[in-house]
Design an enzyme around this catalytic site. Structure first.
Site: not given
Ligand code: NAD
Length: 475
Positions: A171, A226-227, A244, A278, A222-223, A375
Protein backbone atom coordinates in the site's frame (compact mmCIF):
# COMPACT_ATOMS: atom_id res chain seq x y z
CA UNK A 1 4.60 4.81 -21.59
CA UNK A 2 2.68 7.97 -20.83
CA UNK A 3 0.88 8.58 -17.61
CA UNK A 4 -2.85 8.63 -17.84
CA UNK A 5 -5.85 8.70 -15.59
CA UNK A 6 -6.71 5.04 -15.32
CA UNK A 7 -4.44 4.07 -12.49
CA UNK A 8 -5.46 0.67 -11.22
CA UNK A 9 -4.71 -1.63 -8.33
CA UNK A 10 -3.14 -5.01 -8.94
CA UNK A 11 -5.11 -7.81 -7.28
CA UNK A 12 -4.54 -11.45 -8.12
CA UNK A 13 -2.69 -10.56 -11.31
CA UNK A 14 -5.49 -8.35 -12.66
CA UNK A 15 -5.71 -4.58 -12.88
CA UNK A 16 -8.62 -3.31 -10.85
CA UNK A 17 -9.92 0.25 -10.95
CA UNK A 18 -11.85 -0.11 -7.67
CA UNK A 19 -15.38 1.09 -7.04
CA UNK A 20 -14.36 4.47 -5.57
CA UNK A 21 -11.53 6.87 -6.38
CA UNK A 22 -9.65 9.69 -4.72
CA UNK A 23 -7.76 12.60 -6.28
CA UNK A 24 -4.00 12.98 -6.26
CA UNK A 25 -2.52 16.51 -6.36
CA UNK A 26 0.65 17.94 -7.80
CA UNK A 27 2.24 19.69 -4.78
CA UNK A 28 3.86 22.29 -7.05
CA UNK A 29 0.51 23.47 -8.43
CA UNK A 30 -2.13 22.01 -6.09
CA UNK A 31 -3.86 20.78 -9.26
CA UNK A 32 -5.34 17.30 -9.58
CA UNK A 33 -3.12 15.08 -11.75
CA UNK A 34 -5.10 11.88 -11.57
CA UNK A 35 -7.13 9.66 -9.35
CA UNK A 36 -6.33 6.42 -7.56
CA UNK A 37 -8.60 3.59 -6.46
CA UNK A 38 -9.89 3.97 -2.92
CA UNK A 39 -9.76 0.35 -1.78
CA UNK A 40 -12.67 -0.98 0.24
CA UNK A 41 -12.41 -3.59 2.98
CA UNK A 42 -13.57 -6.10 0.40
CA UNK A 43 -10.73 -5.09 -1.96
CA UNK A 44 -8.27 -5.62 0.88
CA UNK A 45 -9.76 -9.03 1.64
CA UNK A 46 -9.50 -10.00 -2.02
CA UNK A 47 -5.88 -8.85 -2.21
CA UNK A 48 -4.96 -10.85 0.90
CA UNK A 49 -6.84 -13.90 -0.39
CA UNK A 50 -4.96 -13.67 -3.71
CA UNK A 51 -1.64 -13.40 -1.87
CA UNK A 52 -2.57 -16.34 0.38
CA UNK A 53 -3.54 -18.49 -2.61
CA UNK A 54 -0.28 -17.67 -4.40
CA UNK A 55 1.90 -18.33 -1.37
CA UNK A 56 2.44 -22.14 -1.44
CA UNK A 57 3.61 -22.23 -5.05
CA UNK A 58 5.77 -19.13 -4.73
CA UNK A 59 7.38 -20.43 -1.54
CA UNK A 60 8.12 -23.71 -3.36
CA UNK A 61 9.52 -21.95 -6.45
CA UNK A 62 13.30 -22.44 -6.65
CA UNK A 63 15.11 -19.37 -5.38
CA UNK A 64 16.90 -19.01 -8.74
CA UNK A 65 13.51 -18.41 -10.38
CA UNK A 66 12.50 -15.91 -7.74
CA UNK A 67 15.77 -14.07 -8.34
CA UNK A 68 15.15 -14.09 -12.09
CA UNK A 69 11.71 -12.54 -11.52
CA UNK A 70 13.16 -9.77 -9.35
CA UNK A 71 15.86 -9.04 -11.93
CA UNK A 72 13.22 -8.85 -14.66
CA UNK A 73 11.16 -6.46 -12.54
CA UNK A 74 14.25 -4.33 -11.92
CA UNK A 75 14.96 -4.12 -15.65
CA UNK A 76 11.32 -3.32 -16.42
CA UNK A 77 11.18 -0.38 -14.03
CA UNK A 78 14.53 0.98 -15.20
CA UNK A 79 13.43 0.76 -18.83
CA UNK A 80 10.49 3.06 -18.05
CA UNK A 81 12.50 5.53 -15.94
CA UNK A 82 11.81 8.43 -18.27
CA UNK A 83 8.03 8.19 -18.18
CA UNK A 84 7.90 7.21 -14.53
CA UNK A 85 10.09 10.12 -13.51
CA UNK A 86 7.55 12.61 -14.84
CA UNK A 87 4.78 10.88 -12.92
CA UNK A 88 6.85 10.73 -9.75
CA UNK A 89 7.71 14.42 -9.98
CA UNK A 90 4.07 15.27 -10.61
CA UNK A 91 2.84 13.49 -7.47
CA UNK A 92 5.85 13.87 -5.17
CA UNK A 93 7.34 17.21 -6.20
CA UNK A 94 11.03 16.29 -6.47
CA UNK A 95 13.01 17.51 -9.51
CA UNK A 96 13.07 15.28 -12.58
CA UNK A 97 16.72 14.31 -12.14
CA UNK A 98 16.09 13.12 -8.61
CA UNK A 99 12.91 11.33 -9.64
CA UNK A 100 14.89 9.50 -12.33
CA UNK A 101 17.51 8.64 -9.72
CA UNK A 102 14.83 7.21 -7.44
CA UNK A 103 13.41 5.03 -10.21
CA UNK A 104 16.82 3.71 -11.24
CA UNK A 105 17.45 3.09 -7.53
CA UNK A 106 14.19 1.15 -7.28
CA UNK A 107 15.35 -1.17 -10.09
CA UNK A 108 18.81 -1.44 -8.56
CA UNK A 109 17.29 -2.36 -5.17
CA UNK A 110 15.27 -5.21 -6.69
CA UNK A 111 18.39 -6.53 -8.40
CA UNK A 112 20.44 -6.03 -5.24
CA UNK A 113 17.98 -8.11 -3.25
CA UNK A 114 18.23 -10.77 -5.97
CA UNK A 115 21.98 -11.01 -5.33
CA UNK A 116 21.41 -12.26 -1.76
CA UNK A 117 21.32 -15.91 -0.76
CA UNK A 118 19.44 -17.76 1.93
CA UNK A 119 21.88 -19.18 4.45
CA UNK A 120 21.67 -22.66 5.97
CA UNK A 121 23.57 -23.17 9.22
CA UNK A 122 24.71 -26.66 10.11
CA UNK A 123 24.53 -26.79 13.88
CA UNK A 124 25.68 -30.35 14.33
CA UNK A 125 26.78 -33.18 12.08
CA UNK A 126 27.87 -35.92 14.42
CA UNK A 127 27.54 -39.70 14.58
CA UNK A 128 24.24 -39.25 16.44
CA UNK A 129 22.50 -36.50 14.57
CA UNK A 130 22.39 -33.85 11.90
CA UNK A 131 20.93 -30.46 12.79
CA UNK A 132 20.49 -27.49 10.51
CA UNK A 133 18.77 -24.14 10.74
CA UNK A 134 17.24 -22.78 7.60
CA UNK A 135 14.92 -19.90 6.88
CA UNK A 136 11.40 -20.35 5.63
CA UNK A 137 9.05 -17.61 4.40
CA UNK A 138 6.48 -16.14 6.77
CA UNK A 139 3.47 -16.12 4.44
CA UNK A 140 1.65 -12.93 3.42
CA UNK A 141 3.38 -9.60 4.09
CA UNK A 142 1.57 -6.26 4.29
CA UNK A 143 3.85 -3.44 3.17
CA UNK A 144 3.07 0.22 3.92
CA UNK A 145 5.24 2.94 2.36
CA UNK A 146 5.59 6.73 2.82
CA UNK A 147 5.48 9.65 0.38
CA UNK A 148 9.07 10.92 0.38
CA UNK A 149 10.56 8.12 -1.79
CA UNK A 150 7.40 6.26 -2.78
CA UNK A 151 8.85 3.78 -5.22
CA UNK A 152 12.32 3.25 -3.77
CA UNK A 153 11.14 2.62 -0.22
CA UNK A 154 8.48 0.22 -1.48
CA UNK A 155 11.21 -1.75 -3.27
CA UNK A 156 13.17 -1.95 0.01
CA UNK A 157 10.31 -4.29 1.00
CA UNK A 158 9.26 -5.96 -2.26
CA UNK A 159 12.74 -7.31 -3.11
CA UNK A 160 13.62 -9.19 0.08
CA UNK A 161 10.04 -10.25 0.91
CA UNK A 162 9.54 -11.90 -2.48
CA UNK A 163 13.05 -13.31 -2.61
CA UNK A 164 12.43 -15.06 0.70
CA UNK A 165 9.32 -16.70 -0.79
CA UNK A 166 6.59 -14.54 0.73
CA UNK A 167 3.72 -12.97 -1.13
CA UNK A 168 2.70 -9.37 -0.54
CA UNK A 169 0.04 -6.71 -0.46
CA UNK A 170 1.67 -3.29 -0.88
CA UNK A 171 0.00 0.00 0.00
CA UNK A 172 1.57 3.32 -1.06
CA UNK A 173 0.87 6.61 0.71
CA UNK A 174 -2.38 8.32 -0.36
CA UNK A 175 -0.25 11.35 -1.34
CA UNK A 176 1.90 9.40 -3.81
CA UNK A 177 0.10 6.27 -5.01
CA UNK A 178 0.38 6.73 -8.77
CA UNK A 179 3.96 5.69 -9.53
CA UNK A 180 3.54 2.59 -7.36
CA UNK A 181 0.31 1.68 -9.17
CA UNK A 182 2.07 2.14 -12.53
CA UNK A 183 4.87 -0.06 -11.26
CA UNK A 184 2.25 -2.76 -10.63
CA UNK A 185 1.08 -2.47 -14.21
CA UNK A 186 4.65 -2.76 -15.47
CA UNK A 187 5.53 -5.92 -13.55
CA UNK A 188 2.14 -7.63 -13.59
CA UNK A 189 3.15 -10.30 -16.08
CA UNK A 190 6.59 -10.90 -14.58
CA UNK A 191 5.23 -12.68 -11.50
CA UNK A 192 2.59 -15.37 -10.96
CA UNK A 193 -0.81 -13.82 -10.17
CA UNK A 194 -1.22 -12.89 -6.52
CA UNK A 195 2.47 -12.85 -5.58
CA UNK A 196 2.50 -9.05 -5.51
CA UNK A 197 -0.74 -7.13 -5.02
CA UNK A 198 -0.87 -3.35 -4.88
CA UNK A 199 -3.81 -1.49 -3.38
CA UNK A 200 -4.32 2.21 -2.73
CA UNK A 201 -6.66 4.02 -0.42
CA UNK A 202 -7.26 6.72 2.13
CA UNK A 203 -6.48 7.01 5.82
CA UNK A 204 -8.57 4.01 6.82
CA UNK A 205 -6.70 1.47 4.71
CA UNK A 206 -3.45 1.36 6.75
CA UNK A 207 -5.20 0.52 10.04
CA UNK A 208 -7.37 -2.08 8.27
CA UNK A 209 -4.17 -3.72 7.10
CA UNK A 210 -2.28 -3.67 10.39
CA UNK A 211 -5.24 -5.19 12.28
CA UNK A 212 -6.14 -7.75 9.59
CA UNK A 213 -5.61 -11.35 10.70
CA UNK A 214 -4.69 -12.33 7.13
CA UNK A 215 -1.18 -10.86 7.34
CA UNK A 216 1.77 -12.66 8.88
CA UNK A 217 3.95 -9.56 8.90
CA UNK A 218 3.68 -5.82 8.48
CA UNK A 219 6.66 -3.98 7.05
CA UNK A 220 6.13 -0.28 7.63
CA UNK A 221 8.06 2.86 6.73
CA UNK A 222 6.76 6.15 8.04
CA UNK A 223 6.71 8.35 11.10
CA UNK A 224 7.47 7.20 14.64
CA UNK A 225 3.97 8.25 15.77
CA UNK A 226 2.33 6.00 13.18
CA UNK A 227 4.87 3.24 13.87
CA UNK A 228 3.67 3.06 17.45
CA UNK A 229 0.09 2.63 16.23
CA UNK A 230 1.18 -0.06 13.76
CA UNK A 231 2.91 -2.06 16.50
CA UNK A 232 -0.09 -1.77 18.78
CA UNK A 233 -2.49 -2.85 16.08
CA UNK A 234 -0.27 -5.80 15.05
CA UNK A 235 -0.05 -7.12 18.62
CA UNK A 236 -3.34 -9.05 18.95
CA UNK A 237 -2.35 -11.44 16.14
CA UNK A 238 1.38 -11.28 16.97
CA UNK A 239 2.28 -10.25 13.44
CA UNK A 240 5.96 -9.77 12.82
CA UNK A 241 6.79 -6.10 12.32
CA UNK A 242 9.62 -4.21 10.76
CA UNK A 243 9.32 -0.50 11.48
CA UNK A 244 11.48 2.05 9.66
CA UNK A 245 10.62 5.31 11.40
CA UNK A 246 11.65 8.90 11.87
CA UNK A 247 15.00 10.40 12.69
CA UNK A 248 16.69 13.55 13.90
CA UNK A 249 20.14 12.99 12.43
CA UNK A 250 23.00 15.08 13.72
CA UNK A 251 25.94 16.05 11.51
CA UNK A 252 29.06 16.83 13.53
CA UNK A 253 31.49 19.07 11.68
CA UNK A 254 35.02 18.90 13.09
CA UNK A 255 37.34 21.94 13.23
CA UNK A 256 39.77 20.52 10.64
CA UNK A 257 37.33 20.35 7.67
CA UNK A 258 38.08 22.23 4.49
CA UNK A 259 35.11 24.58 4.76
CA UNK A 260 34.90 25.50 1.08
CA UNK A 261 35.04 21.85 0.07
CA UNK A 262 32.42 20.48 2.43
CA UNK A 263 29.89 23.31 2.45
CA UNK A 264 28.05 22.17 -0.66
CA UNK A 265 27.89 18.53 0.49
CA UNK A 266 26.72 19.56 3.92
CA UNK A 267 24.05 21.72 2.36
CA UNK A 268 22.66 18.81 0.38
CA UNK A 269 22.91 16.48 3.37
CA UNK A 270 20.20 18.64 4.90
CA UNK A 271 18.25 19.90 1.89
CA UNK A 272 18.21 17.09 -0.68
CA UNK A 273 14.58 16.16 -1.46
CA UNK A 274 13.64 19.35 0.38
CA UNK A 275 14.78 17.84 3.67
CA UNK A 276 12.17 15.10 3.31
CA UNK A 277 14.56 12.22 3.88
CA UNK A 278 14.50 10.02 6.96
CA UNK A 279 18.32 10.28 7.09
CA UNK A 280 18.60 13.95 6.14
CA UNK A 281 20.83 16.00 8.42
CA UNK A 282 18.27 17.62 10.72
CA UNK A 283 20.66 19.43 13.08
CA UNK A 284 24.18 20.48 12.22
CA UNK A 285 26.71 20.81 15.04
CA UNK A 286 29.64 22.93 13.85
CA UNK A 287 32.86 23.41 15.80
CA UNK A 288 33.34 26.93 17.13
CA UNK A 289 36.62 27.40 15.17
CA UNK A 290 34.91 27.10 11.80
CA UNK A 291 31.35 28.12 12.70
CA UNK A 292 31.47 31.57 11.11
CA UNK A 293 33.16 30.61 7.80
CA UNK A 294 30.97 27.51 7.37
CA UNK A 295 27.86 29.52 8.18
CA UNK A 296 28.82 32.08 5.53
CA UNK A 297 29.60 29.37 2.97
CA UNK A 298 26.24 27.63 3.56
CA UNK A 299 24.32 30.88 3.28
CA UNK A 300 26.19 31.84 0.11
CA UNK A 301 25.51 28.45 -1.44
CA UNK A 302 21.82 28.57 -0.41
CA UNK A 303 21.36 31.74 -2.42
CA UNK A 304 22.40 29.90 -5.61
CA UNK A 305 19.87 27.07 -5.25
CA UNK A 306 16.73 27.11 -7.37
CA UNK A 307 13.50 26.15 -5.61
CA UNK A 308 10.55 25.53 -7.91
CA UNK A 309 8.37 23.11 -9.83
CA UNK A 310 10.33 19.88 -10.17
CA UNK A 311 9.26 19.53 -13.79
CA UNK A 312 11.04 22.77 -14.75
CA UNK A 313 14.57 22.74 -16.09
CA UNK A 314 17.10 23.80 -13.48
CA UNK A 315 14.94 23.21 -10.38
CA UNK A 316 17.04 21.78 -7.57
CA UNK A 317 14.47 21.71 -4.78
CA UNK A 318 10.75 21.14 -5.29
CA UNK A 319 7.78 21.80 -3.03
CA UNK A 320 6.90 20.05 0.23
CA UNK A 321 4.87 16.99 -0.70
CA UNK A 322 1.55 17.70 0.99
CA UNK A 323 -0.49 20.31 2.83
CA UNK A 324 -0.20 18.68 6.27
CA UNK A 325 3.59 18.51 6.12
CA UNK A 326 3.74 22.05 4.72
CA UNK A 327 1.72 23.29 7.70
CA UNK A 328 3.95 21.40 10.11
CA UNK A 329 7.17 22.89 8.72
CA UNK A 330 5.65 26.38 8.73
CA UNK A 331 4.61 25.87 12.33
CA UNK A 332 8.21 25.08 13.31
CA UNK A 333 9.38 28.20 11.48
CA UNK A 334 6.71 30.23 13.27
CA UNK A 335 7.83 28.85 16.61
CA UNK A 336 11.44 29.84 15.85
CA UNK A 337 10.29 33.34 14.92
CA UNK A 338 8.16 33.68 18.06
CA UNK A 339 11.13 32.68 20.20
CA UNK A 340 13.30 35.31 18.50
CA UNK A 341 15.87 32.95 16.94
CA UNK A 342 18.03 34.37 14.15
CA UNK A 343 17.23 33.40 10.56
CA UNK A 344 20.32 33.44 8.33
CA UNK A 345 18.28 32.79 5.22
CA UNK A 346 14.65 31.97 4.42
CA UNK A 347 11.83 31.85 6.93
CA UNK A 348 9.12 33.51 4.81
CA UNK A 349 6.90 31.34 2.63
CA UNK A 350 5.93 33.19 -0.55
CA UNK A 351 2.21 33.50 -1.25
CA UNK A 352 2.22 31.38 -4.41
CA UNK A 353 0.35 28.23 -5.41
CA UNK A 354 2.07 25.04 -4.31
CA UNK A 355 3.60 23.95 -1.02
CA UNK A 356 6.80 25.97 -1.35
CA UNK A 357 9.01 26.86 1.59
CA UNK A 358 12.32 28.61 0.96
CA UNK A 359 15.60 27.13 2.16
CA UNK A 360 15.77 28.26 5.79
CA UNK A 361 18.87 28.21 8.04
CA UNK A 362 18.84 29.19 11.71
CA UNK A 363 21.81 30.62 13.59
CA UNK A 364 22.60 28.68 16.76
CA UNK A 365 19.13 28.19 18.29
CA UNK A 366 19.16 26.73 21.82
CA UNK A 367 19.62 23.00 22.24
CA UNK A 368 16.15 22.62 23.74
CA UNK A 369 14.38 24.50 20.92
CA UNK A 370 11.75 22.62 18.95
CA UNK A 371 13.70 22.97 15.70
CA UNK A 372 16.66 21.15 17.28
CA UNK A 373 14.67 18.55 19.20
CA UNK A 374 11.97 17.62 16.66
CA UNK A 375 12.08 16.02 13.24
CA UNK A 376 11.32 18.88 10.83
CA UNK A 377 11.24 16.79 7.60
CA UNK A 378 11.49 19.95 5.55
CA UNK A 379 13.92 22.65 4.39
CA UNK A 380 14.78 24.17 7.78
CA UNK A 381 18.21 23.55 9.26
CA UNK A 382 19.51 24.65 12.67
CA UNK A 383 23.27 25.30 12.81
CA UNK A 384 24.52 24.77 16.34
CA UNK A 385 27.91 25.76 17.73
CA UNK A 386 29.96 23.31 19.82
CA UNK A 387 33.44 23.29 21.27
CA UNK A 388 33.73 20.08 23.29
CA UNK A 389 33.70 16.66 21.64
CA UNK A 390 32.23 14.73 24.58
CA UNK A 391 29.51 17.33 24.88
CA UNK A 392 28.58 17.20 21.19
CA UNK A 393 28.38 13.40 21.25
CA UNK A 394 26.12 13.60 24.30
CA UNK A 395 23.90 16.17 22.56
CA UNK A 396 23.72 14.11 19.35
CA UNK A 397 22.66 11.09 21.39
CA UNK A 398 20.17 12.89 23.64
CA UNK A 399 17.23 12.04 21.39
CA UNK A 400 14.48 9.45 21.25
CA UNK A 401 15.62 8.91 17.67
CA UNK A 402 18.65 6.95 16.49
CA UNK A 403 18.38 6.56 12.73
CA UNK A 404 21.47 8.09 11.10
CA UNK A 405 24.16 10.65 11.64
CA UNK A 406 27.43 11.83 10.17
CA UNK A 407 30.84 13.12 11.20
CA UNK A 408 32.93 15.35 8.94
CA UNK A 409 36.67 15.88 9.38
CA UNK A 410 39.99 15.78 7.57
CA UNK A 411 41.45 13.50 10.25
CA UNK A 412 39.43 10.41 9.29
CA UNK A 413 40.49 8.36 12.30
CA UNK A 414 39.41 11.05 14.69
CA UNK A 415 36.11 11.46 12.85
CA UNK A 416 35.63 7.69 12.86
CA UNK A 417 36.25 7.56 16.61
CA UNK A 418 33.45 10.10 17.10
CA UNK A 419 31.18 8.21 14.67
CA UNK A 420 31.55 5.03 16.72
CA UNK A 421 30.04 6.83 19.71
CA UNK A 422 26.85 7.93 17.92
CA UNK A 423 23.85 5.79 18.93
CA UNK A 424 22.29 5.43 15.47
CA UNK A 425 21.62 2.59 13.08
CA UNK A 426 23.89 4.13 10.44
CA UNK A 427 26.69 6.66 10.88
CA UNK A 428 28.63 8.06 7.93
CA UNK A 429 32.08 9.63 7.93
CA UNK A 430 32.62 12.38 5.34
CA UNK A 431 29.46 11.52 3.42
CA UNK A 432 25.79 10.89 4.13
CA UNK A 433 22.80 8.91 2.98
CA UNK A 434 24.73 6.20 1.18
CA UNK A 435 22.54 3.09 1.51
CA UNK A 436 22.86 -0.28 -0.18
CA UNK A 437 20.47 -3.17 -0.84
CA UNK A 438 23.15 -5.47 0.55
CA UNK A 439 23.75 -3.61 3.83
CA UNK A 440 21.53 -3.55 6.91
CA UNK A 441 19.71 -0.26 7.49
CA UNK A 442 17.50 0.46 10.47
CA UNK A 443 16.93 2.62 13.49
CA UNK A 444 18.02 2.39 17.08
CA UNK A 445 15.74 3.58 19.88
CA UNK A 446 12.42 4.97 18.58
CA UNK A 447 13.65 5.20 15.00
CA UNK A 448 12.54 1.67 14.40
CA UNK A 449 12.34 -2.01 15.04
CA UNK A 450 14.36 -4.35 12.85
CA UNK A 451 16.26 -3.54 9.69
CA UNK A 452 15.91 -3.57 5.93
CA UNK A 453 18.63 -4.52 3.46
CA UNK A 454 21.41 -7.05 3.50
CA UNK A 455 21.17 -10.53 4.95
CA UNK A 456 19.74 -9.18 8.22
CA UNK A 457 16.91 -7.49 6.33
CA UNK A 458 16.22 -10.59 4.24
CA UNK A 459 15.99 -12.82 7.30
CA UNK A 460 13.31 -10.54 8.78
CA UNK A 461 11.02 -11.98 6.12
CA UNK A 462 11.58 -15.52 7.38
CA UNK A 463 11.09 -17.81 10.31
CA UNK A 464 14.21 -19.64 11.42
CA UNK A 465 13.45 -23.35 11.36
CA UNK A 466 15.78 -25.90 12.90
CA UNK A 467 15.47 -29.46 11.67
CA UNK A 468 17.12 -32.15 13.76
CA UNK A 469 17.56 -35.63 12.30
CA UNK A 470 18.68 -38.51 14.48
CA UNK A 471 20.97 -40.78 12.52
CA UNK A 472 20.13 -44.47 12.01
CA UNK A 473 23.44 -45.54 13.43
CA UNK A 474 22.45 -43.92 16.74
CA UNK A 475 19.04 -45.67 17.01
P1 NAD B 1 3.19 8.41 7.92
O1 NAD B 1 3.51 7.65 9.15
O2 NAD B 1 2.23 9.52 7.98
O3 NAD B 1 2.63 7.43 6.79
C1 NAD B 1 3.34 6.31 6.30
C2 NAD B 1 2.37 5.32 5.72
O4 NAD B 1 1.54 4.81 6.76
C3 NAD B 1 1.42 5.88 4.67
O5 NAD B 1 1.25 4.90 3.66
C4 NAD B 1 0.13 6.09 5.46
O6 NAD B 1 -1.02 6.02 4.66
C5 NAD B 1 0.17 4.90 6.42
N1 NAD B 1 -0.56 5.09 7.67
C6 NAD B 1 -0.93 6.25 8.26
N2 NAD B 1 -1.55 6.00 9.43
C7 NAD B 1 -1.56 4.66 9.59
C8 NAD B 1 -2.04 3.79 10.61
N3 NAD B 1 -2.64 4.24 11.72
N4 NAD B 1 -1.86 2.47 10.44
C9 NAD B 1 -1.22 1.99 9.36
N5 NAD B 1 -0.75 2.76 8.35
C10 NAD B 1 -0.93 4.08 8.47
O7 NAD B 1 4.61 8.86 7.38
P2 NAD B 1 4.91 9.82 6.17
O8 NAD B 1 4.51 11.20 6.61
O9 NAD B 1 4.34 9.24 4.91
O10 NAD B 1 6.49 9.74 6.05
C11 NAD B 1 7.34 10.62 6.72
C12 NAD B 1 7.95 9.92 7.92
O11 NAD B 1 8.51 8.69 7.53
C13 NAD B 1 9.09 10.70 8.55
O12 NAD B 1 9.00 10.63 9.96
C14 NAD B 1 10.34 9.96 8.08
O13 NAD B 1 11.47 10.12 8.90
C15 NAD B 1 9.84 8.56 8.04
N6 NAD B 1 10.64 7.76 7.14
C16 NAD B 1 11.43 6.78 7.65
C17 NAD B 1 12.23 6.04 6.81
C18 NAD B 1 13.13 4.97 7.33
O14 NAD B 1 13.56 4.15 6.55
N7 NAD B 1 13.41 4.91 8.61
C19 NAD B 1 12.22 6.30 5.44
C20 NAD B 1 11.40 7.31 4.96
C21 NAD B 1 10.59 8.03 5.81
Amino acid sequence: MEFDCDYAMLIGGRLDGGSARFDVLNPATEQVIGSAPDASKDDLDRAIAAARAAFPDWAATPIAERKAALNAMGRAVMAEADALKRLLTAEQGKPHAEAAGEIMGAGYWLMGAASLDMPVTVNEDSAERYSETRHVPLGVVGAISPWNFPLLLAMFKVGPALLAGNTMVLKPSPFTPLSTLKFGELVKDLLPPGVLNIISGGDALGPWMTSHPGFDKISFTGSTATGRRVMESAAPTLKRVTLELGGNDAAIVMPDVDVEKVAEELFWAAFRNNGQICVATKRMYVHRDIYEPLKDALVAYASTVKVGDGSEQGTQIGPINNAAQYARVLELIEDARDKGYTFLVGGEAADVPGYFIPVTILDNPPEDSRIVQEEQFGPVLPLIKFDDFDDVVARANASEYGLGGSVWGRDEDKAFAIAERIASGTVWVNETQHLSPTAAFGGMKQSGVGVEGGLDGLLEYTNAQTIVRRKKTAA
